[in-house]
Design a protein around this motif. Structure first.
Motif, PDB file in Angstrom:
ATOM      1  N   LEU A 186     -21.053  -6.740 -23.978  1.00 45.71           N
ATOM      2  CA  LEU A 186     -20.448  -8.047 -24.250  1.00 45.71           C
ATOM      3  C   LEU A 186     -19.666  -8.617 -23.072  1.00 45.71           C
ATOM      4  O   LEU A 186     -19.520  -9.839 -22.976  1.00 45.71           O
ATOM      5  N   GLU A 187     -19.143  -7.772 -22.206  1.00 47.26           N
ATOM      6  CA  GLU A 187     -18.297  -8.259 -21.117  1.00 47.26           C
ATOM      7  C   GLU A 187     -19.036  -8.280 -19.779  1.00 47.26           C
ATOM      8  O   GLU A 187     -19.278  -9.344 -19.213  1.00 47.26           O
ATOM      9  N   ARG A 188     -19.364  -7.097 -19.283  1.00 49.47           N
ATOM     10  CA  ARG A 188     -19.932  -7.002 -17.930  1.00 49.47           C
ATOM     11  C   ARG A 188     -21.215  -7.806 -17.748  1.00 49.47           C
ATOM     12  O   ARG A 188     -21.350  -8.530 -16.750  1.00 49.47           O
ATOM     13  N   PRO A 189     -22.200  -7.734 -18.679  1.00 49.61           N
ATOM     14  CA  PRO A 189     -23.447  -8.473 -18.430  1.00 49.61           C
ATOM     15  C   PRO A 189     -23.306  -9.991 -18.547  1.00 49.61           C
ATOM     16  O   PRO A 189     -24.222 -10.721 -18.196  1.00 49.61           O
ATOM     17  N   LEU A 190     -22.138 -10.451 -19.033  1.00 51.34           N
ATOM     18  CA  LEU A 190     -21.935 -11.893 -19.141  1.00 51.34           C
ATOM     19  C   LEU A 190     -21.621 -12.521 -17.790  1.00 51.34           C
ATOM     20  O   LEU A 190     -21.816 -13.729 -17.602  1.00 51.34           O
ATOM     21  N   VAL A 191     -21.153 -11.717 -16.840  1.00 55.71           N
ATOM     22  CA  VAL A 191     -20.731 -12.249 -15.539  1.00 55.71           C
ATOM     23  C   VAL A 191     -21.875 -12.962 -14.813  1.00 55.71           C
ATOM     24  O   VAL A 191     -21.723 -14.126 -14.417  1.00 55.71           O
ATOM     25  N   PRO A 192     -23.034 -12.333 -14.605  1.00 52.30           N
ATOM     26  CA  PRO A 192     -24.106 -13.064 -13.907  1.00 52.30           C
ATOM     27  C   PRO A 192     -24.621 -14.255 -14.704  1.00 52.30           C
ATOM     28  O   PRO A 192     -25.060 -15.252 -14.110  1.00 52.30           O
ATOM     29  N   VAL A 193     -24.565 -14.185 -16.025  1.00 49.44           N
ATOM     30  CA  VAL A 193     -25.021 -15.312 -16.851  1.00 49.44           C
ATOM     31  C   VAL A 193     -24.118 -16.520 -16.632  1.00 49.44           C
ATOM     32  O   VAL A 193     -24.589 -17.635 -16.385  1.00 49.44           O
ATOM     33  N   LEU A 194     -22.807 -16.305 -16.711  1.00 51.27           N
ATOM     34  CA  LEU A 194     -21.869 -17.408 -16.518  1.00 51.27           C
ATOM     35  C   LEU A 194     -21.885 -17.900 -15.071  1.00 51.27           C
ATOM     36  O   LEU A 194     -21.734 -19.108 -14.825  1.00 51.27           O
ATOM     37  N   SER A 228     -15.505 -23.894 -15.275  1.00 56.13           N
ATOM     38  CA  SER A 228     -15.367 -22.458 -15.045  1.00 56.13           C
ATOM     39  C   SER A 228     -14.950 -21.805 -16.352  1.00 56.13           C
ATOM     40  O   SER A 228     -14.005 -22.245 -17.006  1.00 56.13           O
ATOM     41  N   TYR A 229     -15.673 -20.765 -16.741  1.00 57.45           N
ATOM     42  CA  TYR A 229     -15.390 -20.072 -18.000  1.00 57.45           C
ATOM     43  C   TYR A 229     -14.522 -18.840 -17.743  1.00 57.45           C
ATOM     44  O   TYR A 229     -14.779 -18.072 -16.821  1.00 57.45           O
ATOM     45  N   SER A 230     -13.527 -18.679 -18.588  1.00 56.40           N
ATOM     46  CA  SER A 230     -12.710 -17.480 -18.559  1.00 56.40           C
ATOM     47  C   SER A 230     -13.175 -16.544 -19.659  1.00 56.40           C
ATOM     48  O   SER A 230     -13.119 -16.876 -20.843  1.00 56.40           O
ATOM     49  N   ILE A 231     -13.659 -15.362 -19.262  1.00 66.93           N
ATOM     50  CA  ILE A 231     -14.140 -14.390 -20.239  1.00 66.93           C
ATOM     51  C   ILE A 231     -12.972 -13.783 -21.007  1.00 66.93           C
ATOM     52  O   ILE A 231     -13.119 -13.395 -22.169  1.00 66.93           O
ATOM     53  N   THR A 232     -11.810 -13.736 -20.379  1.00 65.99           N
ATOM     54  CA  THR A 232     -10.643 -13.106 -21.006  1.00 65.99           C
ATOM     55  C   THR A 232      -9.647 -14.143 -21.525  1.00 65.99           C
ATOM     56  O   THR A 232      -8.487 -13.836 -21.757  1.00 65.99           O
ATOM     57  N   GLY A 233     -10.108 -15.373 -21.722  1.00 66.97           N
ATOM     58  CA  GLY A 233      -9.196 -16.465 -22.061  1.00 66.97           C
ATOM     59  C   GLY A 233      -8.646 -16.420 -23.470  1.00 66.97           C
ATOM     60  O   GLY A 233      -7.629 -17.052 -23.758  1.00 66.97           O
ATOM     61  N   ALA A 234      -9.313 -15.736 -24.373  1.00 70.24           N
ATOM     62  CA  ALA A 234      -8.839 -15.655 -25.758  1.00 70.24           C
ATOM     63  C   ALA A 234      -8.961 -14.214 -26.233  1.00 70.24           C
ATOM     64  O   ALA A 234      -9.923 -13.520 -25.903  1.00 70.24           O
ATOM     65  N   ASN A 235      -8.007 -13.774 -27.036  1.00 67.87           N
ATOM     66  CA  ASN A 235      -8.014 -12.383 -27.497  1.00 67.87           C
ATOM     67  C   ASN A 235      -9.221 -12.057 -28.356  1.00 67.87           C
ATOM     68  O   ASN A 235      -9.655 -10.905 -28.425  1.00 67.87           O
ATOM     69  N   THR A 236      -9.783 -13.070 -29.029  1.00 67.73           N
ATOM     70  CA  THR A 236     -10.878 -12.826 -29.963  1.00 67.73           C
ATOM     71  C   THR A 236     -12.237 -12.708 -29.298  1.00 67.73           C
ATOM     72  O   THR A 236     -13.223 -12.398 -29.964  1.00 67.73           O
ATOM     73  N   GLY A 237     -12.317 -12.965 -28.002  1.00 60.21           N
ATOM     74  CA  GLY A 237     -13.610 -12.917 -27.333  1.00 60.21           C
ATOM     75  C   GLY A 237     -14.204 -14.283 -27.083  1.00 60.21           C
ATOM     76  O   GLY A 237     -15.231 -14.409 -26.410  1.00 60.21           O
ATOM     77  N   ARG A 238     -13.580 -15.328 -27.622  1.00 61.36           N
ATOM     78  CA  ARG A 238     -14.068 -16.672 -27.336  1.00 61.36           C
ATOM     79  C   ARG A 238     -13.862 -16.999 -25.861  1.00 61.36           C
ATOM     80  O   ARG A 238     -12.845 -16.631 -25.268  1.00 61.36           O
TER      81      ARG A 238
END
Length: 932
Positions: free
Chosen positions: A532-540, A661-671
């Motif tokens: 859910l976290e690491r593979p999202l980096v190249p996508v974003l 620019s998207y922040s992956i850690t911007g919300a505690n719920t994963g949004r």
């Protein structure tokens, strides 16, 4: 030169990759205690090598042996067919740093270790096998790989070490239905989904074997394809001949690989005890070290336990010392660092730039670290002067590497799939490098590791993590750059100061990685991080760099229209107030509302002025028209300033597009959170807010395509809380809001009014967020008692929701966190607090598993989406809560909808099987408003 290899010699060729992957999957995750380095696969590999040595001692021992490895992922086959092995899953990140250690292990056992750039291990094995056979020797290939079975024959056999089984000609026939000499013909027809060899569609191994046995060989079969009686099979062979012939080239091993060594270099040697013991001790393999030491008749070295450390202490005892940081000013100085990186298999990397906007910032320097306490900084574009004068600001400072030269040397390392690149907020650095033509992969991200483990507990910035987990306060940036009008950009920082600051960042990052990596498994969030976290980096990264086109003229027209409407609202407000005043002034508005009009709820703040925030106006709006009009005016003012005016300044001059620019850690719920500009909070409840989306347009020949989850959070609620009525309604395809209204207000569906349905919709979504009667009254602009009555009846109709809420709060109080269905932990640090925070903490805990699961679902969809649309003229542009927005060629809309919908509706599988089916709505248009 005469070779000593000949008759009577026996060569063993060990398939190194097969050993590694069997070792990796056979053992549970294992880390080296001293630094947390993953070593499970290395341990298994060493055990397998030792067993091999033991099993092949005595009179039948081989005279020559080598372990053959793959080197890199690009071979001549990729030049023949660029999709070769495109389906292969990425190497597990905890295995990647272990790959170079398996080479070291082989050398420690004093066994020849061979690999060759541009060729697969199978090609090296094939070439050596043929050379040994032709020299009159015997060959045993230690592997069960079917691709190597084409080599079996006189003088060459295979041995499956896992099953202790020899594979000869009969074994090959049992597998393929043909002899070894025809294996490639069968493989060319059957193809290979694992290696993405296309083959002949619809023809499997059994059919391929029947055809080859009937016609003798592949070429004869293809020449006589017209004779095939089955129409579909005949058509396939005729139409796909080139594809089949290409497939044969892909599966045929190269028996003439240009080797830089000979068979004589592979002679069996006894292990050198000192070297072998040193390696095993370094890996901290206590049992294996003792066992081998006993076999060799030497004393086993002492392996000391690492000192116990608390979670908040540094992973290493090495102090931070800027004097150990090197300023790399030329290619000669960089070479040793590149060698260390290749040897280690990982590197912490950080970039220094002229700004925070990755799409326009210039690259100033790069820092690297491969072991704690030792790091370097490569200055590239520092200026000769820190002041913006005519004589210094554009001149480069002396003692720097040319930017192009540095990137040319670093690019092979940064793109090498066998070297792990470690960063803190790696998406930023990946975008910077991408603009300079460097595709950084694979990556690990300490910020995302912290987020996966500690979401909701604290922030995840480097300074916070360093102070909390390394007990070290990093060098602050503010003294270097200054503030206010005198602030400078990083390219004007003196190189010596920049070296200390930048190299320390890389050093901190590596230490955080060593601290966090082994903990992922310990706190059971490895799957969350890896899926859910690491593979999202190249996508974003790709989404953000592509951006979305915004029509400046449309924004300008809207801005003017909003200004006119605001003027009209001001006139209405003045009429209602009976006098003119500055509507944008909270102080003047407060005097009108509470002094002149004597409306209730007036409270003065510390300054003596009345508070006129949105919450107060929302309350008043249920009783008077003036605050309603002020709220409408404020909404338009925000739309104008935040969007129609500001968006124009965000249009990139080079691309003509807006790049959020998207922040992956911007919300505690994963949004995800969207910034610079924020495209997720464009209001859509009002007509004016929805119109903002008209300015987001497709390029000529394209359309914008929106795919949006339908009521995903209600569907997840129905699953989590086990609400049968909601499950059935979704299964029947009912209008869930109308159904809720019918259930609550006893109104038949065919008599449903829009107003009743709107109230039910507000309650449906409000209850999920733990809304109070007070809050619902604001949303619906109805009396509080009436709103509370709606909520009370809701719980009576759906008692499972109350049970879910109570159980969730109890779990949070006991454990300190709640979880999504996919295992994401959302910490609830204030769940046991007293006072005003208690209610908020409970509502957040109740909502988090639902909103978090929905966020996880769309993350999973986003991670899978690039592969699903890779062959389509389509790009994923934006993610807005439950919606994905694409730009698609007009002639590929239907195909993209089908591919994207399949991914989105199946995003929970196979990890979570929901009781309620996910449904995705699709829309298209020339602009975002039309598509949505």
């Amino acid at each position: 030169m005469t070779s000593n290899f000949g008759k009577g010699c026996h060569l063993h060729l060990i398939d190194g990759s097969a050993f590694i992957f069997r070792a990796y999957h056979a053992l549970p995750p294992l880390t080296r205690k001293s630094d947390g380095l993953p070593i499970g696969a290395v341990a298994g590999f060493c055990n397998m090598l030792q067993k091999y040595v033991e099993d092949n001692a005595g009179p039948d021992a081989p005279t020559h042996v080598a372990v053959i490895f793959d080197k890199g992922s690009h071979t001549f086959r990729n030049d023949l067919y660029d999709l070769y092995k495109a389906n292969r899953e990425a190497m597990p990140e905890d295995l990647r740093p272990q790959m170079p250690l398996t080479r070291q292990a082989t050398q420690a056992f004093n066994i020849a270790c061979k690999e060759l750039e541009g060729f697969e291990a199978d090609d090296i094995i094939a070439t050596l096998a043929v050379q040994a056979r032709d020299a009159g020797g015997q060959v045993t290939i230690v592997s069960s790989d079917k691709d190597l079975m084409q080599l079996v024959g006189d003088g060459v056999e295979m041995f499956d070490a896992m099953k202790n089984r020899r594979i000869d000609r009969d074994g090959v026939f049992e597998k393929f239905g043909v002899g070894p000499e025809r294996v490639v013909d069968v493989q060319a027809l059957a193809g290979d989904s694992v290696d993405n060899v296309p083959g002949a569609p619809g023809i499997g191994v059994k059919t391929a074997a029947l055809l080859i046995n009937e016609y003798g060989d592949l070429e004869t079969l293809l020449d006589r394809a017209e004779e095939i009686k089955q129409p579909k099979r005949r058509q396939t062979l005729l139409e796909k001949r080139e594809q089949i012939e290409l497939s044969k080239k892909l599966v045929q091993l190269d028996e003439a690989t240009p080797l830089d060594f000979t068979l004589d270099d592979l002679v069996v040697k006894d292990p050198e005890p000192e070297a072998l013991m040193a390696f095993l001790a370094e890996m901290e393999f206590r049992t294996l070290t003792k066992r081998i030491a006993d076999q060799l008749g030497v004393e086993a070295p002492t392996i000391k336990d690492a000192p116990a450390k608390s979670e908040a202490e540094p992973q290493e005892d090495i102090p931070f010392d800027a004097s150990n940081y090197e300023c790399v000013r030329d290619a000669e100085a960089l070479q040793p660092w590149l060698g260390q990186i290749r040897e280690r298999g990982w590197v912490a990397v950080d970039t220094e730039t002229t700004g925070l906007n990755e799409m326009i910032a210039g690259l100033v320097g790069i820092s690297l670290c491969v072991e704690p306490g030792t790091a370097c900084y490569i200055p590239l574009t520092h200026r000769a002067s820190a002041t913006d004068d005519l004589f210094g600001s554009d001149e480069l400072a002396e003692g720097q590497m040319p930017l192009e030269e540095a990137l040319a040397l670093l690019k092979p390392v940064l793109e090498d799939p066998s070297i792990l690149k470690i960063g803190q907020n790696m998406k930023y650095d990946a975008k910077i490098f991408a603009r300079y033509g460097v595709a950084v992969a694979p990556i690990d991200d300490t910020m995302l590791m912290s987020y996966a483990m500690h979401g909701g507990e604290h922030g995840h910035g480097m300074d916070t993590l360093s102070e909390r987990y390394l007990d070290h306060t990093p060098i602050p940036i503010k003294p270097l750059l200054g503030s206010g009008k005198s602030a400078i950009t990083f390219d004007k920082v003196p190189i010596d100061d920049a070296t200390a600051y930048a190299a320390e960042d890389a050093d901190i990052t590596l230490r955080l990685w060593q601290h966090f990596k082994p903990q992922l498994h310990q706190v059971q969030v490895t799957t969350v991080y890896e899926t859910l976290e690491r593979p999202l980096v190249p996508v974003l990264t790709e989404m953000e760099m592509h951006g979305i086109k915004v029509d400046r003229e449309t924004l300008s027209r809207m801005s003017n229209a909003f200004a006119q409407k605001m003027a009209g609202l001001e006139a209405e407000i003045h009429d209602l107030a009976g006098e003119t005043f500055n509507v944008g002034s909270p102080a003047q508005l407060g005097e009108i509302l509470f002094d002149k009009m004597s409306l209730p709820g007036g409270k003065r703040g510390k300054t003596g002025k009345y508070s006129t925030g949105a919450d107060i106006l929302e309350d008043l709006a249920t009783e008077h028209e003036l605050p309603r009009r002020v709220l409408d005016w404020r909404q338009l003012s925000k739309l104008k300033s935040t969007y129609t005016d500001a968006l124009q300044t965000h249009i990139n001059p080079d691309t003509g597009r807006v790049h959020t620019s998207y922040s992956i850690t911007g919300a505690n719920t994963g949004r995800l959170a969207s910034t610079d500009p924020n495209l997720q909070n464009i209001p859509v409840r009002t007509e004016e807010g929805r119109r903002i989306r008209e300015a987001f347009v497709a390029e000529p020949g394209n359309v914008l395509l929106s795919l949006d989850y339908s009521q995903i959070e209600l569907r997840i609620l129905a699953h989590i809380a086990g609400i049968d009525a909601l499950k059935q309604a979704f299964a029947d395809g009912l209008d869930i809001h109308a159904m809720t209204a019918s259930e609550m207000f006893d109104v038949p569906l065919d008599e449903m009014t829009p107003d009743i349905r709107r109230q039910a919709k507000a309650i449906n979504f409000g209850v999920i967020y733990g809304i109070s009667g007070f809050g619902l009254a604001r949303n619906l602009r109805i009396p509080r008692a009436e709103a509370q009555g709606f909520i009370d009846r809701y719980f009576e109709r759906f008692p499972g929701i109350r049970t879910y809420m109570d159980d969730t709060v109890s779990f949070a109080k006991e454990h300190g966190y709640v979880q999504t269905l996919f295992g994401r932990k959302i910490h609830t640090t204030e769940i046991n607090a007293k006072g005003p925070h208690a209610g908020f903490a409970k509502r957040a805990a109740i909502n988090a598993p639902i909103q978090g699961t929905a966020a996880d679902v769309i993350r999973r969809a986003m991670v899978r989406m690039p592969a699903a649309i890779a062959d389509l003229p389509a790009k994923m542009l934006l993610q807005v809560h439950d919606e994905l927005l694409f730009e698609v060629s007009e002639d590929a809309v239907d195909a993209t909808i089908e591919a994207a919908r399949d991914v989105m509706e199946g995003a929970s599988d196979p990890a979570v099987k929901l009781d309620v089916r996910l449904v995705v709505d699709a829309g298209k248009g020339a602009n975002w408003a039309e598509a949505h």
